[in-house]
Design a protein around this motif. Sequence first.
Motif, PDB file in Angstrom:
ATOM      1  N   ALA A  74       0.638  -1.174  -0.101  1.00 21.16           N
ATOM      2  CA  ALA A  74      -0.054   0.023  -0.137  1.00 21.16           C
ATOM      3  C   ALA A  74       1.009   1.626   0.186  1.00 21.16           C
ATOM      4  N   THR A  75       2.003   1.779   0.897  1.00 19.36           N
ATOM      5  CA  THR A  75       2.927   2.397   1.049  1.00 19.36           C
ATOM      6  C   THR A  75       3.749   2.612  -0.598  1.00 19.36           C
ATOM      7  N   VAL A  76       3.780   1.510  -0.842  1.00 18.18           N
ATOM      8  CA  VAL A  76       4.882   1.776  -2.515  1.00 18.18           C
ATOM      9  C   VAL A  76       3.875   2.220  -3.663  1.00 18.18           C
ATOM     10  N   LEU A 161       8.416  -4.456 -11.581  1.00 17.44           N
ATOM     11  CA  LEU A 161       7.130  -4.884 -10.589  1.00 17.44           C
ATOM     12  C   LEU A 161       7.368  -4.671  -9.556  1.00 17.44           C
ATOM     13  N   VAL A 162       6.752  -4.634  -8.798  1.00 15.36           N
ATOM     14  CA  VAL A 162       7.039  -4.417  -7.260  1.00 15.36           C
ATOM     15  C   VAL A 162       6.676  -5.387  -6.346  1.00 15.36           C
ATOM     16  N   LEU A 163       6.792  -6.455  -5.976  1.00 13.19           N
ATOM     17  CA  LEU A 163       6.263  -7.699  -5.067  1.00 13.19           C
ATOM     18  C   LEU A 163       6.036  -7.509  -3.072  1.00 13.19           C
ATOM     19  N   ASN A 373       7.001  -0.350   5.750  1.00 16.04           N
ATOM     20  CA  ASN A 373       6.596   0.713   5.206  1.00 16.04           C
ATOM     21  C   ASN A 373       7.595   2.104   4.630  1.00 16.04           C
ATOM     22  N   GLN A 374       9.119   1.739   5.653  1.00 16.12           N
ATOM     23  CA  GLN A 374      10.210   2.908   5.283  1.00 16.12           C
ATOM     24  C   GLN A 374      10.956   2.374   4.091  1.00 16.12           C
ATOM     25  N   ALA A 380      10.004   3.154  -3.497  1.00 12.64           N
ATOM     26  CA  ALA A 380       9.763   4.214  -4.309  1.00 12.64           C
ATOM     27  C   ALA A 380      10.036   5.709  -5.520  1.00 12.64           C
ATOM     28  N   ASP A 381      11.316   5.652  -4.066  1.00 14.09           N
ATOM     29  CA  ASP A 381      12.522   6.898  -4.775  1.00 14.09           C
ATOM     30  C   ASP A 381      13.073   6.401  -5.527  1.00 14.09           C
TER      31      ASP A 381
END
Length: 468
Positions: A74-76, A161-163, A373-374, A380-381
């Motif tokens: 959710a955060t990413v 793609l982010v898993l 979350n971190q 994302a950055d």
Amino acid sequence: MPNDFIPSRRRLVMLASAALGTSLLGGIGRLALADADDDDSDNHFEDSANTSFTLANTGLKARVVVVGGGMAGATVAKYLRLWGGSGVQVTLVEPNPRYTSNIMSNLVLSGSRNISTLGYTYASLSAKYGVTVKQARVSAINAATKSVTLSDGSSLAYDRLVLAPGVEFMDAYGLTQNDYATATPHAWQAGPQTTLLATQLAGMSNGTLVMTIPKAPYRCPPGPYERACLIADYLKTYRGSASRVIVLDENTTIQAEKETFNHAFTSTHAGVITYVPGATDIRIDPATRQVRYLDVVGAPQTINAQVVAPIPPHRATGSAPGGWLAVAGLNNSADGRWCVVDVLSYESTAVAGIHVIGDAASCGMPKAGHVANQEAKICADAIVRLLGGQQPDPAPVANSACYSPITGNTASWLTAVYQYDSASRKMVVAANGGNTVGASAIESATISNDNFRQMTTWFNTLMGDSFG
């Protein structure tokens, strides 16, 4: 700096860190305020407080698929939109319509919370940030064609793609998945098993509960010890003075907040909790709830329990033989349970273009919600930088923080700052403002009511940052 300043400073870090990004983007991705008459419908949004804002026009165009809607996923998804701008299309794939927080779920066992208070939807991610949410499961990943096949038969193409699949729990101690669901709940994934375990506790009367702790790494290092404390507090208050909690730890020592939990076991809950480190060869009969094990010197022991709550070993979801993660070759840790990543970007060291974050990743930081979350923000950055032709931040910093309730109205806390260590290529604990690596995490000097109150503020801030 006087020593008595440290706890206050650490509390502020814990309350604030959830809402802060972990690195600066050098102007690539920014959230820009917009006038109310902005007519760009593709990037113009309004939140529940009627605050109008526009995603930054970075000029980037890409398709990013995020798998898993927990703390990391959710955060990413949110920050990829905030920092990447309107041209970065983000699709979040998650089979469940709601996320139930594992954080604070132990309070359901003591009756302090209802499971419904831990539920979060993806409505804000969709309405406020333009994330496309698709309710489905992953069936397969094709890294060659950069596509993901879903359980409904559809497929999604991606540029990145982010898993963030979280964990699955292994059959252990002679128990099966059905045993966990019906007789001996681990409740280490908040939801129906949490409710089942709470019901079993409410039915106890001057009996014994046995819980197990798997060898590290496992989700939330202080969590099992916190659970033992809350159950002990509940049992001695409501279920009879002869009630007991026996903790069989496969590790040879307490894995987090050692001073706090040593005090809790030997003083706060003395006579109720029996802590057994170094337990091996644990066997549990789900029908009779008899527990057998070898103690630290190898002597066989038997316990006839009224309730058994084993926390089994776990692994990245999909990493079992034949699982979608394993077939894609992403579970490349030595034991095949986790995904090894480059912590500058969380890109898999096995498959290019695929990033793994949260509990499924092997990165040097603990498996916990705040850490997820971190990690999501660092990832994302990095993705936004890579899409813009730049390199990831070479010195990311992350904060790990959590509170642990010890009784129905007191708590402790634990915090650490992590920074990148180029020698090990891992995130390691830093101290002295980041000037020293390899230091220890800092735990609260006291167990207090004040900590318990601040725990709610920390939790609400963290969940608001991930899902709000």
